[in-house]
Design a protein around this motif. Structure first.
Motif: not given
Length: 295
Positions: A88-97, A108-122
């Motif tokens: 699952d993390w592999r899919y997340v990291l690929e999406a974040l990349t 910068a210590g900020i949570m991207p507002a659309d971060i769930e889109r990266a997790f949706a990949a998994s």
């Protein structure tokens, strides 16, 4: 009747909850407030404000806390989330990349507002979808789960998320150091694959920070060149349109880490609105000048 603790954790929780917080903390608070037993939640809120949570530790993938209740000894509370598998993390990291903005904001210590889109990949989520997904245990005799001791820790977790959004990743199985290390590795891999696809493997040997091997564009050194274009343009091919709503530079920047003053809660939103108004005014003026030049 509960025992008043000699010295619990200081909290910024007020009667209105965690006010003026980043969006990811607000989402966590919405999750807590979805609990249907409101009276129990009110007692938990009072526990959190009055210092009944005497300690809270984030150790690995679990949260360990002590909450002073009716017994002389504080109750032991444990909280955890389901950990994502390596696949699952592999899919997340690929999406974040794929989006440099996500990596930059996390750094910068900020949570991207659309971060769930990266997790949706998994097919997974970073935030729990419902409160039942937050696993918990308490040593108190109350059979209800979550009890007021567990719920009091929920509120303190919100404060911790405000200080460090990476705690959420840690509870899902990736510490801050590991996440950033993996992001860097995936980013390098993506650059290598891109270079190979373009038949430019030598680009990997070039130090991007070296101005001798990779000199910057002249406009970087001379900002007056930003608005100059000396080549000719075919007027039939030029279309001037305003920016779409939500597509401004301020929107692309995401959440800005601006300092806030509790005495002036409206200062930040007013400042951001002023920036938007200025941007719109400048955009309109630029359009008028561009259209006038084309006539």
């Amino acid at each position: 009747m509960s025992i008043t603790p000699p010295g619990g954790i200081n909290t910024s929780i007020s009667d209105d909850g965690l006010s003026q917080q980043p969006w990811w903390v607000e989402q966590w608070m919405e999750l807590i407030n979805s609990y249907r037993f409101k009276k129990r939640l009110e007692r938990a809120w009072a526990y959190a404000r009055e210092g009944h949570v005497t300690s809270i530790r984030f150790e690995g993938r679990r949260v360990h806390a002590r909450v002073q209740g009716t017994d002389e000894e504080p109750y032991k509370v444990k909280l955890w989330l389901d950990v994502l598998k390596d696949e699952d993390w592999r899919y997340v990291l690929e999406a974040l990349t794929m989006k440099a903005r996500w990596s930059a904001q996390l750094l910068a210590g900020i949570m991207p507002a659309d971060i769930e889109r990266a997790f949706a990949a998994s097919g997974r989520r970073l935030f729990p979808f419902k409160l039942q997904e937050v696993r918990s245990e308490c040593s108190c005799p109350d059979k209800a789960n979550p009890c007021k001791h567990i719920s009091a820790v929920y509120f303190l977790m919100g404060e911790r998320f405000s200080e460090d959004p990476f705690v959420l990743f840690q509870l899902r199985g990736r510490t801050r150091a590991k996440l950033l290390e993996d992001l860097a590795a995936y980013r390098l891999q993506a650059i290598a694959e891109s270079a190979n696809q373009n038949g430019n493997a030598e680009a990997l040997a070039i130090d991007a920070s070296s101005s001798e091997l990779n000199p910057p564009h002249p406009a970087v050194l001379d900002p007056t060149l930003w608005w100059r274009y000396d080549a000719g343009l075919d007027g039939d091919l030029v279309v001037i349109t305003p920016a779409m709503e939500g597509d401004t530079g301020l929107d692309a920047a995401g959440e800005l880490p601006l300092a806030e003053e509790p005495r002036f809660p409206e200062a930040k939103p007013r400042f951001l609105q002023h920036l938007r108004d200025q941007g719109q005014a400048m955009a309109q003026q630029a359009m008028l000048e561009a259209m006038a030049a084309g006539n």
